[in-house]
Design a protein around this motif. Structure first.
Motif, PDB file in Angstrom:
ATOM      1  N   ASN A 104     -16.591  64.414  32.298  1.00  4.63           N
ATOM      2  CA  ASN A 104     -18.026  64.539  32.006  1.00  4.63           C
ATOM      3  C   ASN A 104     -18.290  65.038  30.597  1.00  4.63           C
ATOM      4  N   PRO A 105     -17.911  64.222  29.606  1.00  5.63           N
ATOM      5  CA  PRO A 105     -18.247  64.634  28.241  1.00  5.63           C
ATOM      6  C   PRO A 105     -19.762  64.663  28.060  1.00  5.63           C
ATOM      7  N   LEU A 106     -20.245  65.572  27.263  1.00  6.66           N
ATOM      8  CA  LEU A 106     -21.675  65.607  26.973  1.00  6.66           C
ATOM      9  C   LEU A 106     -21.989  64.527  25.940  1.00  6.66           C
ATOM     10  N   PRO A 107     -23.230  64.075  25.911  1.00  5.45           N
ATOM     11  CA  PRO A 107     -23.571  62.972  24.981  1.00  5.45           C
ATOM     12  C   PRO A 107     -23.621  63.448  23.534  1.00  5.45           C
ATOM     13  N   MET A 108     -22.507  63.856  23.006  1.00  7.40           N
ATOM     14  CA  MET A 108     -22.454  64.270  21.611  1.00  7.40           C
ATOM     15  C   MET A 108     -21.079  63.929  21.047  1.00  7.40           C
ATOM     16  N   SER A 109     -20.808  64.294  19.815  1.00  9.74           N
ATOM     17  CA  SER A 109     -19.536  63.916  19.200  1.00  9.74           C
ATOM     18  C   SER A 109     -18.385  64.677  19.850  1.00  9.74           C
ATOM     19  N   ILE A 110     -17.164  64.208  19.544  1.00  6.16           N
ATOM     20  CA  ILE A 110     -15.963  64.841  20.093  1.00  6.16           C
ATOM     21  C   ILE A 110     -15.908  66.296  19.655  1.00  6.16           C
ATOM     22  N   ARG A 111     -16.136  66.504  18.376  1.00  8.35           N
ATOM     23  CA  ARG A 111     -16.077  67.860  17.842  1.00  8.35           C
ATOM     24  C   ARG A 111     -17.092  68.765  18.536  1.00  8.35           C
ATOM     25  N   LYS A 112     -18.329  68.266  18.650  1.00  7.85           N
ATOM     26  CA  LYS A 112     -19.384  69.104  19.234  1.00  7.85           C
ATOM     27  C   LYS A 112     -19.119  69.408  20.694  1.00  7.85           C
ATOM     28  N   ASN A 113     -18.495  68.460  21.389  1.00  5.70           N
ATOM     29  CA  ASN A 113     -18.155  68.708  22.786  1.00  5.70           C
ATOM     30  C   ASN A 113     -17.224  69.906  22.908  1.00  5.70           C
ATOM     31  N   VAL A 114     -16.176  69.893  22.094  1.00  9.16           N
ATOM     32  CA  VAL A 114     -15.201  70.976  22.205  1.00  9.16           C
ATOM     33  C   VAL A 114     -15.808  72.285  21.686  1.00  9.16           C
ATOM     34  N   ALA A 115     -16.672  72.175  20.683  1.00  6.99           N
ATOM     35  CA  ALA A 115     -17.253  73.384  20.106  1.00  6.99           C
ATOM     36  C   ALA A 115     -18.399  73.932  20.957  1.00  6.99           C
ATOM     37  N   PHE A 116     -18.828  73.142  21.953  1.00  6.18           N
ATOM     38  CA  PHE A 116     -20.022  73.516  22.721  1.00  6.18           C
ATOM     39  C   PHE A 116     -19.938  74.920  23.348  1.00  6.18           C
ATOM     40  N   PRO A 117     -18.831  75.273  24.030  1.00  9.05           N
ATOM     41  CA  PRO A 117     -18.766  76.620  24.611  1.00  9.05           C
ATOM     42  C   PRO A 117     -18.859  77.715  23.547  1.00  9.05           C
ATOM     43  N   LEU A 118     -18.320  77.420  22.338  1.00  6.26           N
ATOM     44  CA  LEU A 118     -18.413  78.408  21.268  1.00  6.26           C
ATOM     45  C   LEU A 118     -19.856  78.591  20.850  1.00  6.26           C
ATOM     46  N   LYS A 119     -20.592  77.461  20.825  1.00 11.21           N
ATOM     47  CA  LYS A 119     -22.010  77.523  20.486  1.00 11.21           C
ATOM     48  C   LYS A 119     -22.739  78.390  21.521  1.00 11.21           C
ATOM     49  N   LEU A 120     -22.370  78.210  22.787  1.00  8.57           N
ATOM     50  CA  LEU A 120     -23.015  78.992  23.841  1.00  8.57           C
ATOM     51  C   LEU A 120     -22.742  80.482  23.651  1.00  8.57           C
ATOM     52  N   SER A 121     -21.577  80.815  23.097  1.00 10.64           N
ATOM     53  CA  SER A 121     -21.253  82.221  22.904  1.00 10.64           C
ATOM     54  C   SER A 121     -21.861  82.772  21.623  1.00 10.64           C
ATOM     55  N   GLY A 122     -22.572  81.912  20.896  1.00 11.44           N
ATOM     56  CA  GLY A 122     -23.235  82.380  19.687  1.00 11.44           C
ATOM     57  C   GLY A 122     -22.312  82.399  18.485  1.00 11.44           C
ATOM     58  N   GLU A 123     -21.198  81.666  18.544  1.00 13.84           N
ATOM     59  CA  GLU A 123     -20.265  81.651  17.418  1.00 13.84           C
ATOM     60  C   GLU A 123     -20.779  80.707  16.340  1.00 13.84           C
ATOM     61  N   ARG A 124     -20.894  81.200  15.113  1.00 11.40           N
ATOM     62  CA  ARG A 124     -21.469  80.351  14.073  1.00 11.40           C
ATOM     63  C   ARG A 124     -20.533  80.072  12.914  1.00 11.40           C
ATOM     64  N   ASN A 125     -19.505  80.849  12.789  1.00  8.81           N
ATOM     65  CA  ASN A 125     -18.593  80.701  11.667  1.00  8.81           C
ATOM     66  C   ASN A 125     -17.895  79.341  11.729  1.00  8.81           C
ATOM     67  N   ARG A 126     -18.194  78.449  10.777  1.00  9.86           N
ATOM     68  CA  ARG A 126     -17.727  77.075  10.868  1.00  9.86           C
ATOM     69  C   ARG A 126     -16.218  76.959  10.775  1.00  9.86           C
ATOM     70  N   GLY A 127     -15.652  77.773   9.899  1.00  9.02           N
ATOM     71  CA  GLY A 127     -14.202  77.724   9.747  1.00  9.02           C
ATOM     72  C   GLY A 127     -13.511  78.120  11.038  1.00  9.02           C
ATOM     73  N   PHE A 128     -14.006  79.185  11.648  1.00  7.01           N
ATOM     74  CA  PHE A 128     -13.441  79.673  12.895  1.00  7.01           C
ATOM     75  C   PHE A 128     -13.582  78.635  13.998  1.00  7.01           C
TER      76      PHE A 128
END
Lengths: 294, 236, 286
Positions: free
Chosen positions: B101-125
């Motif tokens: 069940n990938p979300l309708p977004m790019s591969i990168r954004k899918n994997v980064a999604f949980p980090l986004k939910l945790s409020g992680e913003r540092n792009r390098g990290f």
């Protein structure tokens, strides 16, 4: 972990919007009821006439809403009588017979019809009446018949859509049961599919009734007037609740008349609320009723 | 392999619309191992998984009784206790579904999604985390040049590995898998089985499986379900 | 015998479908036919872009087009954020039972007759606007747009909720399993996936706002000139039809309302086809 600012703002904003809408509608309805509840009584409807004698048409009501209520009721009944057969038949055709391409084209037609402003449909009805008047008979003008036909155009898409959706929503196995037992397509439609989708169709019809009862734009162009008494025939002009409310709001002569406007608004509102509640209630209840009656 | 207990379930009862799905389930699961949940379909295995991350709470007309404790950050915690928020729990107990069940977004954004939910913003990290998770899921080499493509353009097997990477990106302690290979072909299945075996030093894996061969290939332990209860389980 | 009945029934259904779809065409044909003399006389340009000055023989409906535009767009401006918030509440932010109750209530609100919004607007809102801004009678674009905004909010909210409901279950499960809170699920999964459907909702609501007659007729003041501020009165296309209908059948004044009808009809058609076009295009990557 903390919610980020955007997320917090979203939550706050949503509750604020919900509260605002609720309070706006409460204010609207509250104002109407607080100002108008005193006027709601038998005299509002029957004026000085005796209620029973008025209902039996033995006494004419001069100073009450009775003629407007009768007008609205006859209008609603007539419109629905025109709209149901043709609307349901069209819905059946779309759901059961039409080929994909024909369906797409017809769908587009009904989407447009559903979106046409009611005043345009009223204008159509009006000019059609004028057209008939000039070319065929002096007796025909804007009247109950014309209004009801125009209104039936207005609600036709509702009935078509709900019939179609109800039929298309029937699961495949139910669809095939009777066919497997040797029923013809028509028998299947009338003995299985329609009874099964009756709840959906009925709620669509009731919503259509509500729409007929509340519409003002169509009837103000096609024969509703402020005061004429009970409609004598389908070729006569008539009174109707929504038009009466509109008329009072701009033309009231004294506070007593204005109070009648408030009373009429409350009655119309209650009528629509009842129709709506019935339509929602029926979606669940009616299928069983139709299937299990002996 | 350590034999520490990771999950303790006691007297678990679950009903849906007044129908009993799980009855009096008491079982423990070892940490850093792959445990397979087996049994014919409809005996409540998937439901059982959902009681471990509270996902069943989204279903209306469902009721649960009993206790579930999971050792999180080195101490056992009742996952239904009010002091543990459900969103926190799900970040530590991740889940992968039967159908990718990938979300309708790019591969990168899918994997980064949980980090986004945790409020992680540092792009390098975030970038480093995404790369790490994709490598753990054996997907990095296949997608490193197309991270911005829509995730739904991947093949079924790749999508499922993407979902595993997405589940791993927050470094959960438990990974629940509900028949993760049942919609995939043999080759994709083999890749995923291999990657799961490689993951078990890092976390505790529970997998619902219908294939006896698969169970033999990957599972350290087997818990068998029948009629809403457990009929055989290893002693722990 | 049986076969014959089947055939007759099918023909009857087909005939009904043709009859009801022909209404759609008939209305347009009638409008064009009746408005044609005026359109020929001055040309379309004259009709659409000239001011309304009956005594000088000018029957342009330009002020009415502007009035309709101003009132409906302003009402959309009020209704959009309100609907957005309400649909958020129902879709994910409010607790489930509260959300369901709120949705029922909003469904019920769609049944409130328009004429009642107008009626209460006149006696409740018009005096407030008059007092607050100390200008004019209170019958103005702002008043009409406010009430119209309240009227279309329930409809727009339901359109939004509907497009939320159509989001595949798998997306929601994915978000839940990854530990998204309700508001995160809304902002990062539901909203991006539903935006096409929501655009449809906005367009359809604009159609409703443009097509409404009673609220503008009762609350906007109906002055036939292009307003310079939202506190000035204006007349919409729909109100113009209602107001001029009493005139002489053959007069050019009367003919002009058919031009209004044609404009409204074509607008409806544009809305419908835009929505259909948008519904058929697939949703894109976020």
């Amino acid at each position: 972990m903390k919610l980020r600012t955007l997320e917090r703002l979203t939550v706050l904003f949503s509750w604020a919007a919900g509260l605002l809408l609720l309070s706006a509608v409460t204010l609207l309805l509250g104002y109407l009821f607080v100002k108008g509840y005193e006027s709601v009584n038998l005299a509002l409807i029957f004026g000085e006439a005796a209620p029973l004698r008025a209902i039996l048409l033995q006494e004419r009501v001069f100073n009450g809403l009775f003629p407007a209520i009768v007008g609205t009721l006859s209008l609603v009944i007539l419109s629905i009588v025109w709209a149901i057969p043709i609307g349901m038949a069209t819905g059946i055709y779309l759901a059961e017979y039409a080929e994909p391409r024909a369906k797409r084209v017809l769908d587009a037609f009904f989407d447009v019809l559903a979106g046409i402003p009611s005043i345009v449909i009223g204008l159509f009805g009006f000019s059609f009446a004028v057209f008939l008047h000039k070319h065929y008979s002096d007796r025909i003008g804007p009247c109950l018949l014309i209004s009801s036909i125009a209104l039936s155009f207005l609600v036709l898409p509702y009935i078509i859509r709900t019939t179609q959706a109800a039929l298309e929503g029937i699961p495949r196995d139910i669809r095939l049961t009777a066919l497997a037992l040797g029923a013809t397509k028509l028998q299947n439609i009338f003995l299985v599919l329609i009874p099964k989708s009756l709840a959906g169709i009925m709620s669509g019809i009731i919503l259509a009734i509500g729409r007929c009862a509340e519409d003002t734009a169509v009837i103000m162009l096609t024969g509703a007037v402020a005061s004429t008494g009970l409609p004598r025939s389908v070729f006569s002009q008539y009174e109707a609740l929504p038009f009466y409310i509109y008329y009072i709001s701009s033309q009231y002569a004294d506070p007593a008349e204005l109070m009648q406007g408030y009373g009429a608004s409350i009655i119309l509102l209650l009528l629509c609320a009842i129709l709506f509640s019935v339509a929602y209630g029926i979606r669940k209840g009616l299928t069983h009723f139709a299937f299990y009656r002996p | 392999m350590t034999q520490d207990i990771k999950i303790r379930v006691a007297n678990l009862n679950f009903s849906y619309r007044d129908r009993t799905v799980l009855q009096d389930v008491t079982v423990s699961f070892a940490g850093n191992a792959i445990t397979a949940l087996t049994g014919s379909s409809g005996v409540g295995k998937s439901t059982f998984l959902m009681t471990l991350n509270r996902l069943w709470e989204n279903v209306s007309n469902a009721q649960m009784k009993g206790t579930v404790e999971i050792k999180l950050q080195h101490r056992f915690r009742d996952i239904y206790a009010p002091d543990l928020s459900v969103t926190e729990l799900r970040k530590m107990v991740a889940m992968v579904f039967q159908v990718p069940n990938p979300l309708p977004m790019s591969i990168r954004k899918n994997v980064a999604f949980p980090l986004k939910l945790s409020g992680e913003r540092n792009r390098g990290f975030v970038g480093a985390k995404v790369e790490h998770a994709l490598k753990m899921a054996n997907l990095w080499d296949e997608v490193r040049d197309r991270l911005n493509d829509d995730a739904r353009t991947l093949s079924g097997g790749q999508q499922q590995r993407l979902c595993i990477a997405r589940a791993l990106v927050l470094e959960p302690e438990v990974l629940l898998l509900d028949e993760p290979t049942s919609s995939l072909d043999q080759a994709s299945t083999a890749v995923i089985e291999e990657l799961l075996i490689g993951l078990k030093d890092r976390l505790t894996i529970l997998i619902v499986s219908h294939h006896p061969e698969q169970v033999i290939r990957i599972a350290d332990r087997v818990v068998e379900f029948a009629d809403g209860t457990i009929v055989s389980a290893p002693r722990t | 015998m049986k076969k014959c009945r089947e055939l007759v029934a099918e023909r009857a259904f087909l005939l009904s479908a043709l009859a009801s779809s022909s209404i759609t065409v008939a209305i347009l044909a009638f409008m064009v036919f009746m408005g044609l003399p005026l359109m020929r006389q001055g040309g379309l340009y004259q009709l659409l872009l000239k001011p309304w000055a009956p005594y000088q023989g000018s029957f342009g409906i330009y002020p009415m087009i502007m009035g309709t535009g101003a009132i409906s767009l302003l009402s959309l401006l009020f209704a959009f954020p309100l609907s957005l918030g309400c649909s958020f509440l129902i879709g994910s932010i409010a607790p489930k039972p509260a959300g369901r109750g709120f949705r029922r209530l909003i469904e019920l609100m769609t049944g409130i007759p328009t004429v009642i919004y107008g009626f209460v607007g006149i006696f409740l809102l018009v005096p407030i606007v008059r007092e607050l801004f100390q200008r004019g009678s209170g019958l103005c674009i702002l008043t009409a747009a406010l009430v119209l905004g309240i009227m279309i909010t329930p409809t727009m909210t339901l359109f939004f909720c509907d497009s939320f409901d159509r989001i595949p279950r798998t997306y929601l499960d994915a978000a839940d399993a990854l530990g998204a809170s309700p508001v995160q699920k809304l902002l990062y999964v539901i909203l991006p996936a539903a935006k096409n459907g929501m655009l449809n909702g906005v367009i359809l609501s604009l159609g409703r706002a443009v097509g409404d007659t009673l609220i503008a007729l009762m609350l906007a003041g109906n002055a036939v000139r292009v307003a310079e501020s939202v506190l000035e009165p204006a007349r919409t296309l729909t109100a113009h039809i209602a107001l001029v209908i009493a005139a002489d059948y053959e007069s050019p004044e009367f003919r002009s309302i058919f031009a209004c009808g044609v404009v409204l009809y074509l607008f409806t058609m544009a809305v419908t086809f835009l929505v259909r076009y948008l519904s058929f295009t697939k949703d894109t990557t976020v």
